[in-house]
Write a protein that holds these residues in place. Structure first.
Motif, PDB file in Angstrom:
ATOM      1  N   ALA A 255       7.129  34.385   6.180  1.00 45.51           N
ATOM      2  CA  ALA A 255       7.725  35.233   5.125  1.00 45.51           C
ATOM      3  C   ALA A 255       7.939  36.602   6.277  1.00 45.51           C
ATOM      4  CB  ALA A 255       6.677  35.642   4.257  1.00 45.51           C
ATOM      5  N   TYR A 256       6.926  36.713   7.058  1.00 40.14           N
ATOM      6  CA  TYR A 256       7.037  37.783   8.071  1.00 40.14           C
ATOM      7  C   TYR A 256       8.433  37.740   8.937  1.00 40.14           C
ATOM      8  CZ  TYR A 256       6.086  41.448  11.492  1.00 40.14           C
ATOM      9  OH  TYR A 256       5.807  42.610  12.407  1.00 40.14           O
TER      10      TYR A 256
ATOM     11  N   ASP B  67      11.609  38.715   7.203  1.00 44.91           N
ATOM     12  CA  ASP B  67      11.674  39.888   6.627  1.00 44.91           C
ATOM     13  C   ASP B  67      11.490  40.865   8.036  1.00 44.91           C
ATOM     14  OD1 ASP B  67      11.476  42.396   4.635  1.00 44.91           O
ATOM     15  OD2 ASP B  67       9.510  42.519   5.372  1.00 44.91           O
ATOM     16  N   GLU B  68      11.615  40.417   8.920  1.00 48.10           N
ATOM     17  CA  GLU B  68      11.563  41.353  10.324  1.00 48.10           C
ATOM     18  C   GLU B  68      12.831  42.211  10.597  1.00 48.10           C
ATOM     19  OE1 GLU B  68      10.963  38.857  13.686  1.00 48.10           O
ATOM     20  OE2 GLU B  68      13.001  38.205  13.942  1.00 48.10           O
TER      21      GLU B  68
ATOM     22  N   ASN C 250      13.483  44.527   8.387  1.00 45.55           N
ATOM     23  CA  ASN C 250      13.537  45.324   7.530  1.00 45.55           C
ATOM     24  C   ASN C 250      13.729  46.700   8.470  1.00 45.55           C
ATOM     25  OD1 ASN C 250      10.518  46.756   8.337  1.00 45.55           O
ATOM     26  ND2 ASN C 250      10.430  44.573   8.136  1.00 45.55           N
TER      27      ASN C 250
ATOM     28  N   TRP D  89       0.601  44.176   1.775  1.00 46.93           N
ATOM     29  CA  TRP D  89       2.033  43.833   2.417  1.00 46.93           C
ATOM     30  C   TRP D  89       2.530  42.871   1.332  1.00 46.93           C
ATOM     31  CZ3 TRP D  89       2.107  43.369   8.313  1.00 46.93           C
ATOM     32  CH2 TRP D  89       1.812  44.511   8.867  1.00 46.93           C
TER      33      TRP D  89
ATOM     34  N   LYS E  58       5.689  40.184   1.304  1.00 44.81           N
ATOM     35  CA  LYS E  58       6.490  39.524   2.312  1.00 44.81           C
ATOM     36  C   LYS E  58       6.969  38.081   1.371  1.00 44.81           C
ATOM     37  CE  LYS E  58       5.854  42.377   5.881  1.00 44.81           C
ATOM     38  NZ  LYS E  58       6.969  42.995   6.472  1.00 44.81           N
ATOM     39  N   GLY E  59       8.289  38.185   1.228  1.00 42.67           N
ATOM     40  CA  GLY E  59       8.757  36.796   0.654  1.00 42.67           C
ATOM     41  C   GLY E  59       8.216  36.593  -0.731  1.00 42.67           C
TER      42      GLY E  59
ATOM     43  N   ASP F 180      18.600  51.129   4.144  1.00 44.42           N
ATOM     44  CA  ASP F 180      17.352  51.575   3.225  1.00 44.42           C
ATOM     45  C   ASP F 180      17.037  53.251   3.013  1.00 44.42           C
ATOM     46  OD1 ASP F 180      14.769  51.783   2.263  1.00 44.42           O
ATOM     47  OD2 ASP F 180      14.116  50.015   3.286  1.00 44.42           O
TER      48      ASP F 180
END
Length: 243
Positions: free
Chosen positions: A19-20, A23-24, A26, A172, A174-175, A218
């Motif tokens: 998941a990290y 999402d890296e 971001n 956190w 994530k995913g 964002d």
């Protein structure tokens, strides 16, 4: 004890590795922290770099692409290192706890540059780690680290106000999954005391701004990052031996 049981950086990053990585891209990483880290490292062509807390290898990919070499990444999470090895061709990765002796594997003066990207806040006792970084840093070398800004942690975690070091827990997402991430909030004074005790010299603090592209990519992150410093960067040298 390294990353002690209260923090368990290995366990949480192993659990959220997939998941990290997804999402890296971001804004906080790709449009804020990573560009600032690369900018402070400067021209890396032909320079040996230690990527401390390398994670899934996003920074190592950039370093190799910019001509650094050798690039050696160290991370406590085997799952993250497995991803890094697959994607950062040309870099070498080692699984190890930097706060529990992993840096002893490297020779004195082995690296021209050290990048410690968002990992020092997982370490309870900074002095032994910084002392080892001073040892492996080549004459004229430079260390750049990033960590949570004390002003941000004081606002997000009011109980940390007035404390030099405080353990906190953040949630956190994530995913689509939630992860409890524990780390140490530190005052600038506590950071500076540890740096001085290690024999390193603090050249400067840097409070970066996000890249302009963040405003469109964002807007929420843009508003946060341009009104409150989220991370702070320290640039360190060996003092009299630095360039």
């Amino acid at each position: 004890m390294g990353y002690d049981d209260e923090v368990d950086a290995r366990g949480v990053y192993d659990a959220m590795a997939a998941a990290y990585v997804a999402d890296e891209s971001n804004a906080y990483n790709s449009l804020y922290e990573r560009p600032a880290m690369l900018g402070l490292l400067g021209d890396v062509r032909g320079r040996s770099v230690l990527d401390l807390g390398a994670g899934a290898g996003a920074l190592a990919v950039e370093l190799v692409a910019r001509g650094a070499g050798p690039v050696v990444g160290v991370d406590v999470s085997p799952e993250m290192v497995a991803v890094a090895r697959a994607r950062a061709v040309g870099a070498t990765f080692v699984v190890g706890d930097v706060a529990d002796g992993a840096l002893r594997a490297f020779a004195d003066g082995a690296f021209d540059l050290v990048a410690a990207s968002l990992m020092m806040h997982y370490v309870r006792d900074w002095e032994p780690v910084l002392g080892e970084l001073a040892r492996v840093l080549a004459p004229g070398g430079r260390i750049v680290f990033s960590t949570h800004h004390p002003e941000m942690t004081a606002r997000a975690f009011p109980a940390t106000q007035g404390k030099d070091v405080a353990l906190v827990c953040d949630r956190w997402e994530k995913g689509g999954e939630g992860f409890d991430v524990r780390f140490y909030a530190r005052s600038l004074a506590a950071m500076e005391a540890s740096i001085a005790a290690s024999g390193l010299v603090l050249e400067r603090w840097v409070e970066p701004q996000p890249l302009p592209a963040c405003e469109v990519a964002d807007p929420v992150a843009w508003e946060r990052l341009t009104t409150l410093p989220w991370f702070v960067f320290g640039v360190l040298s060996a003092g009299a031996c630095s360039s």
